[in-house]
Structure formats: structure tokens, C-alpha cells
Design an enzyme around this catalytic site. Sequence first.
Site, PDB file in Angstrom:
ATOM      1  N   MET A   9       0.755  -1.252  -0.078  1.00 25.82           N
ATOM      2  CA  MET A   9      -0.020   0.073   0.070  1.00 25.82           C
ATOM      3  C   MET A   9       0.759   1.175   0.275  1.00 25.82           C
ATOM      4  SD  MET A   9      -3.038  -1.160   2.553  1.00 25.82           S
ATOM      5  CE  MET A   9      -4.035   0.073   1.928  1.00 25.82           C
ATOM      6  N   GLY A  11      -0.421   4.408  -0.231  1.00 25.34           N
ATOM      7  CA  GLY A  11      -1.394   5.543  -0.029  1.00 25.34           C
ATOM      8  C   GLY A  11      -2.137   6.019  -1.072  1.00 25.34           C
ATOM      9  N   GLY A  12      -1.862   5.493  -2.344  1.00 21.85           N
ATOM     10  CA  GLY A  12      -2.598   5.982  -3.369  1.00 21.85           C
ATOM     11  C   GLY A  12      -3.879   5.123  -3.700  1.00 21.85           C
ATOM     12  N   VAL A  13      -4.682   5.541  -4.498  1.00 19.18           N
ATOM     13  CA  VAL A  13      -6.067   4.917  -4.930  1.00 19.18           C
ATOM     14  C   VAL A  13      -5.943   3.549  -5.418  1.00 19.18           C
ATOM     15  CG1 VAL A  13      -6.332   6.213  -7.107  1.00 19.18           C
ATOM     16  CG2 VAL A  13      -8.240   5.338  -5.839  1.00 19.18           C
ATOM     17  N   ASP A  14      -4.802   3.403  -6.213  1.00 15.91           N
ATOM     18  CA  ASP A  14      -4.584   2.217  -6.682  1.00 15.91           C
ATOM     19  C   ASP A  14      -4.626   0.959  -5.822  1.00 15.91           C
ATOM     20  OD1 ASP A  14      -4.779   3.225  -9.476  1.00 15.91           O
ATOM     21  OD2 ASP A  14      -2.936   3.811  -9.778  1.00 15.91           O
ATOM     22  N   SER A  15      -3.359   1.190  -4.913  1.00 14.53           N
ATOM     23  CA  SER A  15      -3.104   0.094  -4.012  1.00 14.53           C
ATOM     24  C   SER A  15      -4.199  -0.211  -3.045  1.00 14.53           C
ATOM     25  CB  SER A  15      -1.823   0.101  -3.506  1.00 14.53           C
ATOM     26  OG  SER A  15      -1.792   1.269  -2.705  1.00 14.53           O
ATOM     27  N   CYS A 103      13.174  -0.695  -8.208  1.00 14.62           N
ATOM     28  CA  CYS A 103      12.345  -0.920  -7.168  1.00 14.62           C
ATOM     29  C   CYS A 103      11.521  -2.035  -7.153  1.00 14.62           C
ATOM     30  CB  CYS A 103      11.471   0.523  -6.903  1.00 14.62           C
ATOM     31  SG  CYS A 103      10.591   0.785  -5.472  1.00 14.62           S
ATOM     32  N   GLY A 127      -1.153  -2.287  -6.956  1.00  9.60           N
ATOM     33  CA  GLY A 127      -2.138  -1.618  -7.867  1.00  9.60           C
ATOM     34  C   GLY A 127      -1.701  -1.598  -9.164  1.00  9.60           C
ATOM     35  N   CYS A 201      10.404   8.946  -6.697  1.00 13.42           N
ATOM     36  CA  CYS A 201      10.035   9.229  -5.219  1.00 13.42           C
ATOM     37  C   CYS A 201      11.122   9.835  -4.271  1.00 13.42           C
ATOM     38  CB  CYS A 201       9.461   8.017  -4.292  1.00 13.42           C
ATOM     39  SG  CYS A 201      10.469   6.664  -4.453  1.00 13.42           S
TER      40      CYS A 201
END
Length: 369
Positions: A9, A11-15, A103, A127, A201
Site C-alpha cells: 500500500m 497510500g494511493g487510490v490504486d493500491s 524498485c 495496484g 519518489c
Amino acid sequence: MTKKAVIAMSGGVDSSTAALLTQEMGYETIGITLKLYTNEGICLTKTRTCCSLDDVEDARAVAAKLDMPFYVLNFTDDFEENVIERFVEAYESGYTPNPCIDCNRYIKFQSLLTRAEKLGFDYIVTGHYSRIEQDKVTGRYLLKKGLDDTKDQSYMLYTLTQEQLAKTLFPLGNMRKEHVREIAEEHGLVNARKRDSQDICFVPDGDYAGFIKRYKGIEFKPGNFVGTNGQIYGQHKGIIHYTIGQRKGLGISFPQPMFVGGIDTVKNEVLLCKAEELFSTELIARDINLISCERIDEPMRVLAKVRYRHKEQPATVIQTGEDEIKIVFDEPQRAITNGQAVVMYQDDVVVGGGIIKETQPVRADYTGD
């Protein structure tokens, strides 16, 4: 027995939506956010990135909404060694890397999967907009493009092995992004309309050269801008400031547009060329990973892309060694860049890919027609 899955996760909508869908498929789930670096580790005092406190709290809020255990795992050492240091070393060597691929390769689908297995979980879930299917004839797991071609991330995932594909779930692979947001909104997820992250990131301001100088604590020596006939045009600021195909930020003017056509780390020179001299037809890639087949035994027709936003182009690939392929494009391609990944497709199936190490010399005979 109920299958168990670890949700990566961000923190975004996809995950977050991937977590919701995995639960709806009947899996027992836990959410994990990866702590990849500290502000001090990337030489910043404040950041707005995918590993920020706000993102962790968004992931935690979604996990609470889904009544799912949630943990933050410290992967900072792995990330520095396998992503940040590789990124810096590539630029120092005149290459242009893609750290998101590293990554995925070393952190999300290696370190996290290993941790998940130790915790007794069967799968990891992300995600990503890609699909995994098993070939009924060969038994091999296949990586396929996501249904939403505007969000497809299969290029970034070409390093996945058969073992990793067998233990990975991509719940969003058959969905379009707007539908994902609608599902998140319908279920009251706090990040349903959260903006997608666009930057690397650990370099949130996009200044790669500035990051490398801060990280290494050194200045990089200036050198000569040279032409294709050896003429000297002026001084560059240090090779880490340049990448193949670059036009802006050269600091010198010409009567016609000039582009970075090559970087010589031994001579500390940056080669400048005309637009038509950026084209080449062949490349050599190493550090390869093949997915749809174990080996390429004879010339294979593929569609190949040499960067994430590059449209796939018809080509022929030949495996020239255990860890090397040669790709010959039907038509010359612009600014093929050492350090980037080349990924090969047949229809929507990823054949495999590798890191570009060599290209043809800059051509003077191609007009771009």
C-alpha cells in the site's frame, strides 16, 4: 483453506482499491507500506513523496476502513543499496537509469515477497495496471498489458520471474483508471480522488543532478562539448547533467537545434549532434529477463519499446548470449539511451526485456524520412 495476501500500500487510490478487491475475492489480507528512505537519507528536510507521512496515514486509514491489519516495514537499507546507489552509479557512468524498474525488481517483488513468505502469506498484491495469466500449454506464467492502455505498467514489470508471477496478484489489470476511482469513491476510501504521483519518489523536485551532487557530496568536473567530427563547442557542467536526446539546458547556442548524442565518461566529453544524427537501428541489451519463453533460440519478431512512453516498434530480436540480446528495428529509432530498459511484446504479452548497453554509432546518413 483461505488464501492469504499481503497488500503493498503506497497510500494511493490504486493500491487501496486493489486491497478492497482482494478482500472481495475472499483473501485474508494485511496491508503493508514500505518505508524506503528518510529525509536525511535523500538530503532533504521536507518532502511530498509517496513515502511521506500523509501517504502512510492514507494507507493506514484505508486499512482501518477495510478492517485490515496494517504495518509499516523498514526497507531503507535495501532501497538505498538496490535503487538509490544504482541510480547514482548509472548517471556517473553516463547511463540514464529507470529507478522504478529497480524498485519493482529488488524491493516490491523480491524483498517484500520474501518477507510475505516468512509471514506465512501466499501472495503479494499491488495496484499495477497489468495482467498475469498462465499459459495452459507451456505452463509458463505470462505478463500481459493492462486493459487501460493509458495506464499500462507492464514495461516497468518486465523483470518479474516465473516464481514471482506465480505469487503475485494484479486486481486492477482488467480495469480502467476512472472505474478504479469510482469503486474507491463508492466505498468511501479517503484517497479516491488523490492525484497520482509523477516524480521519482526520492527526487521529488525532478533535479536528478542536484540530488546526485548532494548524495555524493561532490561536484562533478566540467568537460568539453564535442561534435561528431571532434570539434570542441564549449564546456559542459558535468556529465550527470545530460542524457541522450536532450536539447534544453546545454548553455550554448547554435544556428540550428543540437542534441546530446553520446556521453564519454573516460574523456569526460558530451557529444552534440543534429536531430537526424540521433537515429539508430540496433541495440544490445544485457541483464535480460525472459517471461513468455525460457530462451530465444532463433530470430523472433517482436514489438519493442526503448523507454516507458515510447510506442512499440516492429523489430527482430536475436539472443546472442546467456544474458544478452540484439534487437534490430525495422525503422531507425530516435535517441535510444544506454541505461534505459528495452521491453519486447508479442501482441499484449511481454516476451521479456533487458538494459540497453550499446547502440549503433550516431548516424550521419539518416534524414528522418
